[in-house]
Each structure stands twice: as C-alpha cells, then as structure tokens.
Design a protein around this motif. Structure first.
Motif, PDB file in Angstrom:
ATOM      1  N   GLY A 104       0.700  -1.201  -0.024  1.00  0.00           N
ATOM      2  CA  GLY A 104      -0.095  -0.159  -0.114  1.00  0.00           C
ATOM      3  C   GLY A 104       0.843   1.188  -0.136  1.00  0.00           C
ATOM      4  O   GLY A 104       0.502   2.283  -0.834  1.00  0.00           O
ATOM      5  N   THR A 105       2.050   1.446   0.871  1.00  0.00           N
ATOM      6  CA  THR A 105       2.847   2.368   0.712  1.00  0.00           C
ATOM      7  C   THR A 105       3.598   2.619  -0.380  1.00  0.00           C
ATOM      8  O   THR A 105       3.644   3.863  -0.952  1.00  0.00           O
ATOM      9  N   MET A 106       3.819   1.340  -1.070  1.00  0.00           N
ATOM     10  CA  MET A 106       4.448   1.466  -2.392  1.00  0.00           C
ATOM     11  C   MET A 106       3.520   2.301  -3.448  1.00  0.00           C
ATOM     12  O   MET A 106       3.967   3.073  -4.409  1.00  0.00           O
ATOM     13  N   VAL A 107       2.316   1.992  -3.321  1.00  0.00           N
ATOM     14  CA  VAL A 107       1.205   2.533  -4.242  1.00  0.00           C
ATOM     15  C   VAL A 107       1.090   3.993  -3.744  1.00  0.00           C
ATOM     16  O   VAL A 107       1.183   4.902  -4.858  1.00  0.00           O
ATOM     17  N   LEU A 108       1.152   4.479  -2.602  1.00  0.00           N
ATOM     18  CA  LEU A 108       1.293   5.849  -2.243  1.00  0.00           C
ATOM     19  C   LEU A 108       2.435   6.696  -2.791  1.00  0.00           C
ATOM     20  O   LEU A 108       2.465   7.786  -3.271  1.00  0.00           O
ATOM     21  N   ILE A 109       3.656   5.987  -2.705  1.00  0.00           N
ATOM     22  CA  ILE A 109       4.819   6.483  -3.162  1.00  0.00           C
ATOM     23  C   ILE A 109       4.488   6.660  -4.734  1.00  0.00           C
ATOM     24  O   ILE A 109       4.894   7.805  -5.368  1.00  0.00           O
ATOM     25  N   SER A 110       4.039   5.943  -5.478  1.00  0.00           N
ATOM     26  CA  SER A 110       3.768   6.126  -6.906  1.00  0.00           C
ATOM     27  C   SER A 110       2.959   7.270  -7.482  1.00  0.00           C
ATOM     28  O   SER A 110       3.134   7.943  -8.349  1.00  0.00           O
ATOM     29  N   VAL A 111       1.968   7.241  -6.487  1.00  0.00           N
ATOM     30  CA  VAL A 111       0.871   8.319  -6.778  1.00  0.00           C
ATOM     31  C   VAL A 111       1.696   9.699  -6.418  1.00  0.00           C
ATOM     32  O   VAL A 111       1.505  10.600  -7.270  1.00  0.00           O
ATOM     33  N   ASP A 112       2.411   9.676  -5.579  1.00  0.00           N
ATOM     34  CA  ASP A 112       3.071  11.051  -5.218  1.00  0.00           C
ATOM     35  C   ASP A 112       4.336  11.414  -6.027  1.00  0.00           C
ATOM     36  O   ASP A 112       4.206  12.727  -6.495  1.00  0.00           O
ATOM     37  N   ARG A 113       5.030  10.293  -6.979  1.00  0.00           N
ATOM     38  CA  ARG A 113       5.812  10.781  -7.813  1.00  0.00           C
ATOM     39  C   ARG A 113       4.948  11.124  -9.110  1.00  0.00           C
ATOM     40  O   ARG A 113       5.456  12.059  -9.794  1.00  0.00           O
ATOM     41  N   TYR A 114       3.813  10.410  -9.352  1.00  0.00           N
ATOM     42  CA  TYR A 114       2.984  10.860 -10.425  1.00  0.00           C
ATOM     43  C   TYR A 114       2.632  12.370 -10.358  1.00  0.00           C
ATOM     44  O   TYR A 114       2.734  12.966 -11.587  1.00  0.00           O
ATOM     45  N   VAL A 115       2.056  12.675  -9.313  1.00  0.00           N
ATOM     46  CA  VAL A 115       1.555  13.971  -9.333  1.00  0.00           C
ATOM     47  C   VAL A 115       2.798  15.245  -9.297  1.00  0.00           C
ATOM     48  O   VAL A 115       2.716  15.955 -10.148  1.00  0.00           O
ATOM     49  N   ALA A 116       4.015  14.667  -8.537  1.00  0.00           N
ATOM     50  CA  ALA A 116       5.037  15.555  -8.618  1.00  0.00           C
ATOM     51  C   ALA A 116       5.614  15.664 -10.083  1.00  0.00           C
ATOM     52  O   ALA A 116       5.916  16.887 -10.552  1.00  0.00           O
ATOM     53  N   ILE A 117       5.504  15.067 -10.893  1.00  0.00           N
ATOM     54  CA  ILE A 117       6.134  15.144 -12.222  1.00  0.00           C
ATOM     55  C   ILE A 117       5.091  15.519 -13.053  1.00  0.00           C
ATOM     56  O   ILE A 117       5.463  16.167 -14.198  1.00  0.00           O
ATOM     57  N   SER A 190      -0.420  -3.363 -10.644  1.00  0.00           N
ATOM     58  CA  SER A 190      -0.829  -3.046 -12.013  1.00  0.00           C
ATOM     59  C   SER A 190      -0.717  -1.359 -11.674  1.00  0.00           C
ATOM     60  O   SER A 190      -0.251  -0.766 -12.666  1.00  0.00           O
ATOM     61  N   VAL A 191      -1.275  -0.804 -10.664  1.00  0.00           N
ATOM     62  CA  VAL A 191      -1.319   0.597 -10.387  1.00  0.00           C
ATOM     63  C   VAL A 191       0.154   1.231 -10.343  1.00  0.00           C
ATOM     64  O   VAL A 191       0.523   2.189 -10.901  1.00  0.00           O
ATOM     65  N   ILE A 192       1.137   0.498  -9.699  1.00  0.00           N
ATOM     66  CA  ILE A 192       2.173   0.637  -9.452  1.00  0.00           C
ATOM     67  C   ILE A 192       3.181   0.936 -10.981  1.00  0.00           C
ATOM     68  O   ILE A 192       3.775   2.084 -11.349  1.00  0.00           O
ATOM     69  N   ILE A 193       3.044  -0.024 -11.596  1.00  0.00           N
ATOM     70  CA  ILE A 193       3.664   0.165 -12.948  1.00  0.00           C
ATOM     71  C   ILE A 193       3.171   0.894 -14.140  1.00  0.00           C
ATOM     72  O   ILE A 193       3.737   1.613 -14.504  1.00  0.00           O
ATOM     73  N   VAL A 194       1.833   1.257 -13.923  1.00  0.00           N
ATOM     74  CA  VAL A 194       1.123   2.100 -14.952  1.00  0.00           C
ATOM     75  C   VAL A 194       1.512   3.480 -14.592  1.00  0.00           C
ATOM     76  O   VAL A 194       2.096   4.339 -15.489  1.00  0.00           O
ATOM     77  N   LEU A 195       1.482   3.892 -13.137  1.00  0.00           N
ATOM     78  CA  LEU A 195       1.818   5.094 -12.876  1.00  0.00           C
ATOM     79  C   LEU A 195       3.385   5.495 -13.287  1.00  0.00           C
ATOM     80  O   LEU A 195       3.746   6.484 -13.512  1.00  0.00           O
ATOM     81  N   TYR A 196       4.301   4.293 -12.706  1.00  0.00           N
ATOM     82  CA  TYR A 196       5.698   4.723 -13.040  1.00  0.00           C
ATOM     83  C   TYR A 196       6.392   4.642 -14.563  1.00  0.00           C
ATOM     84  O   TYR A 196       7.208   5.434 -14.933  1.00  0.00           O
ATOM     85  N   LEU A 197       5.458   3.849 -15.154  1.00  0.00           N
ATOM     86  CA  LEU A 197       5.585   4.310 -16.835  1.00  0.00           C
ATOM     87  C   LEU A 197       5.187   5.453 -17.256  1.00  0.00           C
ATOM     88  O   LEU A 197       6.108   6.130 -18.094  1.00  0.00           O
ATOM     89  N   ARG A 198       4.184   6.029 -16.651  1.00  0.00           N
ATOM     90  CA  ARG A 198       3.689   7.519 -17.174  1.00  0.00           C
ATOM     91  C   ARG A 198       4.932   8.522 -16.672  1.00  0.00           C
ATOM     92  O   ARG A 198       5.182   9.371 -17.291  1.00  0.00           O
ATOM     93  N   VAL A 199       5.213   8.256 -15.536  1.00  0.00           N
ATOM     94  CA  VAL A 199       6.206   9.240 -14.860  1.00  0.00           C
ATOM     95  C   VAL A 199       7.530   8.893 -15.467  1.00  0.00           C
ATOM     96  O   VAL A 199       8.212  10.251 -15.896  1.00  0.00           O
ATOM     97  N   PHE A 200       8.140   7.951 -15.997  1.00  0.00           N
ATOM     98  CA  PHE A 200       9.194   7.813 -16.782  1.00  0.00           C
ATOM     99  C   PHE A 200       9.010   8.547 -18.202  1.00  0.00           C
ATOM    100  O   PHE A 200       9.996   9.032 -18.489  1.00  0.00           O
TER     101      PHE A 200
END
Length: 310
Positions: A104-117, A190-200
């Motif tokens: 769950g925390t990893m999902v929140l970290i991914s959301v945080d980076r998604y919004v920041a970038i 799945s959420v983590i991968i999708v968000l970080y692909l977008r961030v990348f």
C-alpha cells in the motif's frame, strides 16, 4: 482445504545450523538498525518532514517490523516452532499485515511521484503533509482490519491446522486467498507499473526540455526528477523481491504459510527491507548527514531538530 503434511522438526547438521542462524541474525539486526536510522532521521529533523519523506517513513516502519519478525524465525530451535500456537498466529498475522502495508505504501509513493512529475504546479496543493499522514495511517489501519478478517479462523483457533507438535501452519481458504492476491498483489502492482511508466515518459520528455532550455514550459524541479529516479529504483527492487513471493503463492495448490519451512522467496522479500536504507545511503545525501548526527549523539542537543540537513 487439505494442508500438506510436513516434517515438523527436520534435522540439520550443526555447521549448517550455525551458518544459517548467523546469516539470518545479521540480516535481521541490519534491517532493524538501518530502518530505525531512517525512522529517527525523518521523525527528528523537521526539514526532512516532507510528504515524500513521510511516505518513506511509513515504508521504513514496515521494513523495521520485518527485521523484528525475522527474529521469530531465527528463534526456532532446530527448525521447530517452540513459541506456542498463539505466537505462531501472531507471527503469521504480522507477516501478512506488514506485507499489505508495504504494498500500500508503494502505491502511495507511486501516486506521489506521478503528481510531482506530471502535475508539478499543483503538487503542493494536492499532496500535503496532513494528507500523506492520513493516507499512510489509513493504509496501516486497512491492512490490520483486512488481514484480521482474512485470518479470522487462525486467530480464533490458534494451531488448528498443525499436524504435530513443533509445527506452525497458517491457512486461509481458497476464495480468501484469491481475493488476497488480487487486492495485495495484482491490483496494486498494476497501479504501480502504470503510474511509473507514465512518470518515466514525462520525466524523459522534461529532461530533454531542460537540456534544450525551452521557456514557457512548466517542468518539475530537478530535485523532484531525482527523487522520482531514486524512488523508481526502490519500487523496481521491491517488485523484484515481491514477485517471487506472490508467484509462489499463485502456483501453490494450497494457501498455507509455514513458519517451520519458510521458502527462499520469503527470505528474498524480507531482504528487500534491508536494501531500501542502503539505496537511500547512495542516493540521498541527507540520509548520511542525519546518520552522522545520530551516531555522534548530536541529535540530543535541544535545537538539533532545526539542523539544516538538505
């Protein structure tokens, strides 16, 4: 559900037992100590109490508990569970809670980076310290409640699935097991991968824009891009250590957990908790600065919490 019969107390050679205990004890102590340094650093120094770092604090708490949970396994005598059925259940429940909270925390970290970038102009409005604290707290509470329901039978009747003395087996029914894998692995990953692909993708385009010095383009700060890169490493390492754990669960014929025969993929997942602070040490200068202040006891000074770390 049928529970696989196992030898409760397999014998090991003395040399093998000593080597295994020394190795696991070292990993356990190192995991707890390193994550305790992260917890103290972020909790003590006010400058470090940013939304992103508070998420790292939540992750460090779960990693710290992983180090403590490993002690349960190390305390086994000759691969036999000698702590009783109630402690067996406590061990199993803690293991599931920590795993769910980490994901769950990893999902929140991914959301945080998604919004920041991807939305840097509104990051400070969307992601606040209070919001992160609430979300992290809910993550832990939901993990506790969810796993208490999933493991209700084991909690109400400790040791009901043990076949002999010295065994520790936790079993959840097939339907609950499938739901658990969906909610704590397939969905979040799945959420983590999708968000970080977008961030990348966005990070690469912004890096190019910075190099070409385009004006009028709203870009994330360099510090945010660096944080995204570092946390990306944390997320990738986490997934690499987590996937074997859950793939083993998916391919096994029963949803059982045995403390007396913990498989290699479980130790790989545990070892991930030791790797995170090491990643911070290489990627975050503030972590090494705060560690020096902690080790030299300078944090005991009255005004130490105001020290400039960044």
């Amino acid at each position: 559900m049928n529970v696989t019969q196992m030898s409760c107390c397999p014998k090991r050679s003395e040399t093998e037992a000593v080597l295994v205990y020394i190795l696991l004890s070292s990993i356990s102590v190192l995991t707890a100590a390193l994550n305790l340094l992260v917890i103290i650093s972020i909790s003590h120094f006010k400058q470090l109490q940013t939304p992103t770092n508070l998420l790292l604090l939540s992750l460090a708490v779960s990693d710290f508990f992983v180090g403590l949970v490993m002690c349960f396994q190390i305390l086994l005598s000759d691969s036999c569970w000698t702590l009783g059925d109630r402690m067996c259940t406590l061990y199993g429940v803690l293991d599931y809670i920590i795993t769910s909270a980490s994901v769950g925390t990893m999902v929140l970290i991914s959301v945080d980076r998604y919004v920041a970038i991807c939305d840097p102009l509104r990051y400070s409005d969307k992601v606040t310290v209070r919001g992160v604290v609430v979300c992290s707290g809910l993550c832990w509470v939901c993990s506790l409640l969810y796993n208490s329901v999933v493991m209700k039978e084991n909690i109400t009747q400790p040791g009901r699935y043990n076949s002999c003395s010295g065994e520790c087996v936790i079993v959840i029914n097939y339907i609950a097991g499938v739901i658990d894998v969906m909610l704590t692995f397939i969905g979040p990953v799945s959420v983590i991968i999708v968000l970080y692909l977008r961030v990348f993708v966005v990070a690469v385009s912004q890096a190019r824009a910075m190099r070409s010095q385009r004006s009028g383009t709203f870009l994330a700060k360099r510090s945010e891009l660096k944080a995204a890169k570092t946390l990306g490493v944390v997320v990738v390492v986490f997934l690499m250590c987590l996937c074997p754990y859950y793939c083993s669960t998916l391919t096994s014929q029963s949803s059982s957990f045995s403390a007396t025969t913990v498989p290699l993929e479980s130790w790989l997942f545990y070892f991930n908790s030791c790797l995170n602070p090491i990643i911070y040490a290489f990627c975050y200068p503030w972590f090494m600065k705060s560690v020096k202040l902690i080790v030299t006891l300078k944090i005991l000074r009255s005004d130490s919490s105001e020290t400039r770390i960044l």
